[in-house]
Write an enzyme that holds these catalytic residues in place. Sequence first.
Site, PDB file in Angstrom:
ATOM      1  N   GLU A  72      58.308  37.471  45.546  1.00  0.00           N
ATOM      2  CA  GLU A  72      58.245  37.628  44.264  1.00  0.00           C
ATOM      3  C   GLU A  72      57.287  38.229  43.612  1.00  0.00           C
ATOM      4  O   GLU A  72      56.408  38.172  44.365  1.00  0.00           O
ATOM      5  CB  GLU A  72      57.965  35.402  43.585  1.00  0.00           C
ATOM      6  CG  GLU A  72      57.678  35.480  42.946  1.00  0.00           C
ATOM      7  CD  GLU A  72      56.430  35.284  41.575  1.00  0.00           C
ATOM      8  OE1 GLU A  72      56.489  36.771  41.518  1.00  0.00           O
ATOM      9  OE2 GLU A  72      55.703  34.574  41.881  1.00  0.00           O
ATOM     10  N   CYS A  74      51.397  35.465  37.773  1.00  0.00           N
ATOM     11  CA  CYS A  74      52.622  36.768  37.607  1.00  0.00           C
ATOM     12  C   CYS A  74      54.028  36.513  36.688  1.00  0.00           C
ATOM     13  O   CYS A  74      54.329  37.702  35.637  1.00  0.00           O
ATOM     14  CB  CYS A  74      53.726  36.704  38.927  1.00  0.00           C
ATOM     15  SG  CYS A  74      52.904  36.133  40.539  1.00  0.00           S
TER      16      CYS A  74
END
Length: 450
Positions: free
Chosen positions: A231, A265
């Site tokens: 990720e 993110c």
Amino acid sequence: MATFAVINPATGETLAEYPEATAADIENALASAQQAYTEWARTTTVAERAALAARAAELFEERKDELGAIINREMGKPLDQAVGEAEFSGAITAAFAQNAEKWLADEELEVEDGLRTFFRFQGIGVILGIMPWNYPYYQVARFAVPNLILGNTVILKHAAQCPESALALEKIFEDAGFPEGAYVNVFATHEQIGTIIADDRVQGVSLTGSERAGAIVAEQAGRALKKCVLELGGSDVFLVLDTADIDHAVEHAVGGRMENTGQACNGSKRIVVMDKHYEEFSKKFLEAIGGQSYGSDFGPLSSAGATKTLTAQVQSAVEQGAEVLVGSTTPEGNVFTPTVIGGVTPDMDVYSQELFGPVAQLYKVSSDEEAIALANSSPYGLGSVIICDDLERAERVGNQLDVGMVFIGAAGLEGADVPFGGVKKSGYGRELGKVGMLEFANKKLFRFAG
């Protein structure tokens, strides 16, 4: 200065330092995790392991104020957001505990020969987790908890600036009743991470972090024939297509950009507005960003290094022709004034970069096709938000975005049991929900003769 240290980003003061792991520490971690897998994970049921996770969820809630204070001083998250992260981590842990038996139930397969055939989902062994500083509890909970319930054991290497939250997490799993070796924290160096990945006792690795770190870990895992989940970064688009409620769009654009001082993110980093709404939206959006309050709405950036990187990116954008619409290009210490830049063109470096902090890019488009092309021009493909009263139109646009997640009507639609992940340079694999729980599962096939 020690690699693992608590440096308050608001003051620059070093509050504590912790020694790096020795070679003996790494071997002990590997040996104890392997032993726990063999002697505990293989011999307990999903229900028994889920019960321990349920207790860990209670401990997140019971200790939320203490946990919040730790990350407030480690990486600068405003205290209410820090406590909220601990609460959400508990909710994630509880969701996995509550759903585990259903999600991990045997899956019957319909096969041509009619023989009884099914998948059984089991652990595969020791899994290494390499976790980031921006969500010190949330990121670990969504990785470690499903693996522990599944029947894997976990070695956890946390970010260098998060040693105290790392130890607090290890204590939660210990106090919840997980045996020694089920969850092991290590203050490992980069070289030691490579050693752990290559070790035959380790069966997989999950990293949340930068594109650069992801590439290194993926290469190491590939050489060792280990599965990995990555990720990585994101430069998520926030599309305002057509709405009768501009105030709602502004509220969610600000929230999507400012969450965790812009250090998420999947934060809304590129705000893309249809021309018919641009004037009204931009006026209100700039006012809202300019009205953010330090200490409550946002905090300092996580470190001097993070501040240096973001400052250089914004100043470079201005030098290349971008315009500061609100905010500043010069931080005070690690406090970066919330900023919006406009006039960004494809030839500028910032056009394809991730801005990890309270800086938004604002764009105007004149059609859905232009919005889609702009959205997909990023090398990243994590999430997106679409504001559009016509939900069918919103879904059509979302269907054409090269992203892993599409939130329609609002930002912040994450959930404790909702899968998370992206495509392109945002990584691969998923966390949370059933699909996240099965990333490191042995999907073992059973077949019975007639």
